[in-house]
Design an enzyme around this catalytic site. Sequence first.
Site, mmCIF file in Angstrom:
data_model
loop_
_atom_site.group_PDB
_atom_site.id
_atom_site.type_symbol
_atom_site.label_atom_id
_atom_site.label_comp_id
_atom_site.label_asym_id
_atom_site.label_seq_id
_atom_site.Cartn_x
_atom_site.Cartn_y
_atom_site.Cartn_z
ATOM 1 N N LYS B 75 4.568 6.295 -38.670
ATOM 2 C CA LYS B 75 3.220 5.717 -38.720
ATOM 3 C C LYS B 75 2.399 6.430 -39.791
ATOM 4 C CE LYS B 75 -0.648 4.598 -35.618
ATOM 5 N NZ LYS B 75 -1.193 4.797 -34.261
ATOM 6 N N SER B 150 -2.508 0.432 -31.924
ATOM 7 C CA SER B 150 -2.626 0.538 -33.359
ATOM 8 C C SER B 150 -1.312 0.778 -34.093
ATOM 9 C CB SER B 150 -3.593 1.676 -33.699
ATOM 10 O OG SER B 150 -3.033 2.929 -33.348
ATOM 11 N N SER B 174 -1.808 3.139 -27.973
ATOM 12 C CA SER B 174 -1.399 2.679 -29.303
ATOM 13 C C SER B 174 0.098 2.743 -29.598
ATOM 14 C CB SER B 174 -2.149 3.470 -30.379
ATOM 15 O OG SER B 174 -3.428 2.929 -30.564
#
Lengths: 96, 507
Positions: B75, B150, B174
């Site tokens: 990420k 997210s 997330s």
Amino acid sequence: MPEPAEIDVAHVARLARLNLTEEETTLFQTQLQRVLEYAAKLQEPDTSQVETAAHAVPLFNVFREDEPRAWFTAEESLSNAPHQANGLFVVTKVVE
Amino acid sequence: MTLSDLPALNVAELQVLLRRREVSPREVLEALQKRIEEIDPQIGAYLSIDFEDAFRQAETADVNLPLGGVPIAIKDMISVAGQPCTCGSKILRNYRALYDATVVRKLRAAGAIPFGKTNMDEFAMGSSTENSNVRPARNPWDVTRVPGGSSGGSAAALAAGEAFAALGTDTGGSIRQPAALSGVVGLKPSYGRVSRFGVVAFASSLDQAGPLTKTVRDAALLLNAMAGHDPRDSTCLNESVPDYTRRLGRDLKGVRLGLPREYLVDGIDRQVRAAIDAAAAYFQSLGAEVVDVSLPHTDYAVAAYYMIASGEASANLARFDGVRYGHRAEKAQNLFEHYGRTREEGFGPEVKRRIILGTYVLSSGYYEAYYDRAQKVRELIRRDFAQAFEKVDALISPTSPEPAFPVGERSADPLRMYLADVFTIAANLAGICGISVPCGFAQMEGGTRLPIGMQLLGKALDEESILRIAHAYEQSTTWHKERPPLAENAHASAAAAASAARRPIQL
């Protein structure tokens, strides 16, 4: 519980050093007022027997030895700087 | 199978081939690169990829290490030395990390190859990856819908067969929510289980990094490599790390699972509810006992979370001042204008909204009513879980009240978006661990099928139990084997193209 105060988005934006357009200010005013009205429910539960929790996990006074070690060079530290000169960060003028 | 089939494999399967020298780490990367080039324009899972660097790593990869030669997507919130780390934000558009986050360093030590940075909601603020300031990511099951967020890029990459495993971060769901919406596995470790050093801070008392994978076993393999004490993160616990694969099996005799009655309320999609009910019944057939439990302060979790997370975010994001790194406004006449315009130009709407909210709840006169109050309610929520875990080993719930929603549907209504985090948020407030696993599909009009995720929550530092329970469920169901039609098609066309140079691999 007092009624949730009216949030003054323009004032808070100045505190946060964050410029907003007029449209953003108006939009956030409505949206965040709704969020704060929703958050008023936090006043409902009885918390008289509760200490404020800063973390879910109890951890106190984590220390390490204060020993020098290799870290970034000045050049590396400046490698992401938007504006630099003579091995220094250049800042916007603070005093006249 | 052929080389073009490789991207469909999970980590454990890939390791078998690598260790038997059926394929080389370089061939694995080549197959992955092809797949990404073919499919990612439709998905938007990646923000940056450095295959040149990855091929260099592959040359010296030791396939006998725990994750030897396995490419891992990271990420874009987690620092990888020499690579961009934009957090999906314009303010970090030209930023390059100087060092590896501890989790990345540990994955490298286990032989893994970080090769690309995945898309996300800006600074992890969002549940849809629509708040990415680079481009939104799409759900491989239906590209008109969001992949969740997210960590939506990580989840979408796995679902589309563009990654073998990925890292995400989870501040309020997330990792788990995009895993659920994209039909993959996502594990949020307990607070303090994994180092946060080198992970860009959103809300420091809630953030944890964790794996997104295709199977529960893979999640255990990654956690083995990631977990453990780090002197560079004072909140990272000095507790021993078990082998998380050790207790994986099928038998759940003697396991007690709880259904929190406050979680099974109105507002849950009918098909999601049915899938969870079916899973609960299924657990009983595997030998587990399923009982009702109560988490009485559930209704306050979302409000407490948004006060605490926004407060901490407003403080953490104060570092973006246009001096040491990141975007800087041109030709500011004075310091206030420098800060105000730098941040106006650099941050997107959701981040601005939360900075304002967070600054407000921490400001004099409102701190006690909002932030401090929220921290007290947080303690009540933590106690709810402690009491529930006296009776059960894990809690079952939907991960998200609904399957993936259409792109654009929620962006105008932040409160509605926040309320959908109801099942995942409490785990971060309480510091406990949670995992989302596929548990069914919702049939949508027009024939689209959307994945449904089940969340298992466990005691702090008891990742072993939720992994064991999730694995037993997964291995006796077939949900995790299904792939989106888009990935199947890419797979089929790649196989046809490769048939000239066919090279069979024994699996």
